[in-house]
Design an enzyme around this catalytic site. Sequence first.
Site, PDB file in Angstrom:
ATOM      1  N   GLU A 214       0.712  -1.031  -0.226  1.00  0.00           N
ATOM      2  CA  GLU A 214       0.005  -0.046  -0.092  1.00  0.00           C
ATOM      3  C   GLU A 214       1.190   1.194   0.190  1.00  0.00           C
ATOM      4  OE1 GLU A 214      -3.467   0.052   0.122  1.00  0.00           O
ATOM      5  OE2 GLU A 214      -3.669  -2.100  -0.009  1.00  0.00           O
ATOM      6  N   CYS A 248      -2.197   9.641   2.406  1.00  0.00           N
ATOM      7  CA  CYS A 248      -1.760   9.226   1.612  1.00  0.00           C
ATOM      8  C   CYS A 248      -2.561   9.199   0.343  1.00  0.00           C
ATOM      9  CB  CYS A 248      -1.720   7.400   1.514  1.00  0.00           C
ATOM     10  SG  CYS A 248      -3.483   6.597   2.093  1.00  0.00           S
TER      11      CYS A 248
HETATM   12  P1  NAD Z   1       7.676   4.916   7.803  1.00  0.00           P
HETATM   13  O1  NAD Z   1       8.921   5.430   7.714  1.00  0.00           O
HETATM   14  O2  NAD Z   1       6.098   4.647   8.930  1.00  0.00           O
HETATM   15  O3  NAD Z   1       7.330   3.330   7.111  1.00  0.00           O
HETATM   16  C1  NAD Z   1       6.719   2.081   7.272  1.00  0.00           C
HETATM   17  C2  NAD Z   1       6.855   0.917   7.330  1.00  0.00           C
HETATM   18  O4  NAD Z   1       8.052   0.333   7.257  1.00  0.00           O
HETATM   19  C3  NAD Z   1       7.636   0.878   9.449  1.00  0.00           C
HETATM   20  O5  NAD Z   1       6.720   0.307   9.712  1.00  0.00           O
HETATM   21  C4  NAD Z   1       8.939   1.615   8.974  1.00  0.00           C
HETATM   22  O6  NAD Z   1       9.010   0.834   9.940  1.00  0.00           O
HETATM   23  C5  NAD Z   1       8.824   0.738   8.154  1.00  0.00           C
HETATM   24  N1  NAD Z   1      10.346   0.626   7.135  1.00  0.00           N
HETATM   25  C6  NAD Z   1      11.618   2.219   7.589  1.00  0.00           C
HETATM   26  N2  NAD Z   1      12.815   1.954   7.153  1.00  0.00           N
HETATM   27  C7  NAD Z   1      12.808   1.146   7.063  1.00  0.00           C
HETATM   28  C8  NAD Z   1      13.754  -0.595   6.352  1.00  0.00           C
HETATM   29  N3  NAD Z   1      14.887   0.611   5.902  1.00  0.00           N
HETATM   30  N4  NAD Z   1      13.448  -1.350   6.232  1.00  0.00           N
HETATM   31  C9  NAD Z   1      12.616  -2.215   6.610  1.00  0.00           C
HETATM   32  N5  NAD Z   1      11.165  -1.357   7.380  1.00  0.00           N
HETATM   33  C10 NAD Z   1      11.747  -0.543   7.158  1.00  0.00           C
HETATM   34  O7  NAD Z   1       6.741   5.527   6.054  1.00  0.00           O
HETATM   35  P2  NAD Z   1       6.928   6.106   5.196  1.00  0.00           P
HETATM   36  O8  NAD Z   1       7.912   6.047   3.873  1.00  0.00           O
HETATM   37  O9  NAD Z   1       7.217   7.943   5.547  1.00  0.00           O
HETATM   38  O10 NAD Z   1       5.236   6.210   4.401  1.00  0.00           O
HETATM   39  C11 NAD Z   1       4.940   6.822   3.501  1.00  0.00           C
HETATM   40  C12 NAD Z   1       4.372   7.079   2.281  1.00  0.00           C
HETATM   41  O11 NAD Z   1       2.952   5.748   2.223  1.00  0.00           O
HETATM   42  C13 NAD Z   1       3.648   7.527   1.493  1.00  0.00           C
HETATM   43  O12 NAD Z   1       3.853   7.486   0.491  1.00  0.00           O
HETATM   44  C14 NAD Z   1       2.112   7.743   1.427  1.00  0.00           C
HETATM   45  O13 NAD Z   1       1.925   8.009   0.512  1.00  0.00           O
HETATM   46  C15 NAD Z   1       2.730   6.140   2.001  1.00  0.00           C
HETATM   47  N6  NAD Z   1       0.794   5.155   2.571  1.00  0.00           N
HETATM   48  C16 NAD Z   1      -0.082   4.802   2.486  1.00  0.00           C
HETATM   49  C17 NAD Z   1      -0.745   4.440   2.331  1.00  0.00           C
HETATM   50  C18 NAD Z   1      -1.973   3.515   1.766  1.00  0.00           C
HETATM   51  O14 NAD Z   1      -2.538   2.953   2.484  1.00  0.00           O
HETATM   52  N7  NAD Z   1      -1.656   3.022   0.253  1.00  0.00           N
HETATM   53  C19 NAD Z   1      -1.269   5.310   3.721  1.00  0.00           C
HETATM   54  C20 NAD Z   1      -0.928   5.887   4.325  1.00  0.00           C
HETATM   55  C21 NAD Z   1       0.723   6.421   4.181  1.00  0.00           C
END
Ligand code: NAD
Length: 460
Positions: A214, A248
């Site tokens: 997602e 998102c």
């Molecule tokens: P985040 O930094 O919270 O990361 C998401 C998850 O990945 C966390 O649980 C984190 O611990 C894990 N993570 C981070 N780095 C990692 C690594 N190197 N190795 C393994 N796991 C790791 O979230 P983010 O990436 O900043 O999220 C923002 C993005 O998510 C935006 O692009 C947003 O559009 C998207 N998003 C999508 C939805 C959806 O439902 N499609 C919902 C919310 C956010």
Amino acid sequence: MSIQPAQYPSMMRELRKNFDRGRTRTLGWRRAQLGALARMLRENEKRIGEALAADLAKPEQEVYLGELSLLYSEIRHARRHLRRWTRPRRVHTPLVGQPGRSWVQPEPLGVVLIMGAWNYPVQLVISPLIPALAAGNCAVIKPSEIAAATSALMAELIPRYLDSRAVQVVEGAVEETTELLEQKFDHILYTGGAHVGRIVMRAAAEHLTPVTLELGGKSPCVIDEGADLASAARRLTWGKCLNAGQTCIAPDYVLVTRDQRDALIAAIGAELDDMYGEDRLKSENYARIINRRHFDRLVGYLDDGEVSIGGRYDEASCRIEPTVLTGVDPDSEIMREEIFGPLLPIIEVDNLEEALAFVRQRDKPLAAYLFTRSRVSERQFVELVSTGNLCINDVLMFMSVPELPFGGVGMSGMGQYHGKAGFDRFSHLKAVMKRSRFPEIPIRFPPYTDFKLRWLKRLG
Ligand code: NAD
């Protein structure tokens, strides 16, 4: 204390053992878990609100609107339809298979991993957990460490309410998540950015674990000629400013016909006054940016256009005013990356065709919006724009319909959930056929003869 990496293998063994014992398969267990989940949320609304206030300064109304109400409705929907979803789904058996019956039998996958992002830190772990439990799985929840207060609260509450022989919460950042991803899961649902999405998919590939990703993307909002500007401005402003743009499916940028641009900007300005008053940086109705890294990233984007509305920010409180930017170069940084904050570039186009071409030249978004009064434009938009979700004359609201699957396409993700789509996502749809022992029609068995072949061809 949170589960440590050294304990992951034994945690997985325990979960798998309990799954194999079949305790999560009964309808009674699934119903009870969903009920407990609803109770957990209801009895802790205040603490959830406090955690989200600590992480994001989320206003109480937005806690309800953006997190809790969706979860209550998903739980209600799952409980209401659970029996039907779990039932065998009869399919037609062609003549060659007669006499016989065929059906699809949903079965739980096993132990699944749910990884959430920080922007809706309750909703993004609980919303996938609902179908995972409804489908009879064991689950490991990994909330985002960036929303630290909410992560800690989930780690405290979930074991108190749910069956801890089937559901575990693991907290942690990159190091812990990397170790966790080395475990063998039967499905991983990840919500977050594309960069980590690739890391998750690579780790899953080691075990041939299927993934649902997602992700995000740049969700366009198109204002068609002759659209109702007042309504468009109100709904668009709300959708962009909810959670300070850290949604998102928030409209990322606007494409508007040239002659309507100034009227649209004026209408957005009026809505901002109504919703957030004069001093928007201090408004209690407006969330803050999650952390300094994202704050700096967003402030950097302010140079990519001319500020028409807003533009002020406050480093100490990590707040950025809702800001409308014009004169933005379509190739600039702000138009290449997902904004994920309260900045709204408004780009002029000549007509809907130009807007459609603009959207179609870019990666497939998670959501796409069109404000229009024309049925022809509406049809064109629905047919020509490939996007995860689409909404005409509003933004975000498809989230309130549990029967609409939610998920991205192309660069915005893969796989869908919510409602029955979620149940199916966390199930294996096992194909079953049952033949009657009599009568035996021998045409498929050797020795092969012309007569048998003729009949085979006739039966298709
Ligand atoms: P985040 O930094 O919270 O990361 C998401 C998850 O990945 C966390 O649980 C984190 O611990 C894990 N993570 C981070 N780095 C990692 C690594 N190197 N190795 C393994 N796991 C790791 O979230 P983010 O990436 O900043 O999220 C923002 C993005 O998510 C935006 O692009 C947003 O559009 C998207 N998003 C999508 C939805 C959806 O439902 N499609 C919902 C919310 C956010």
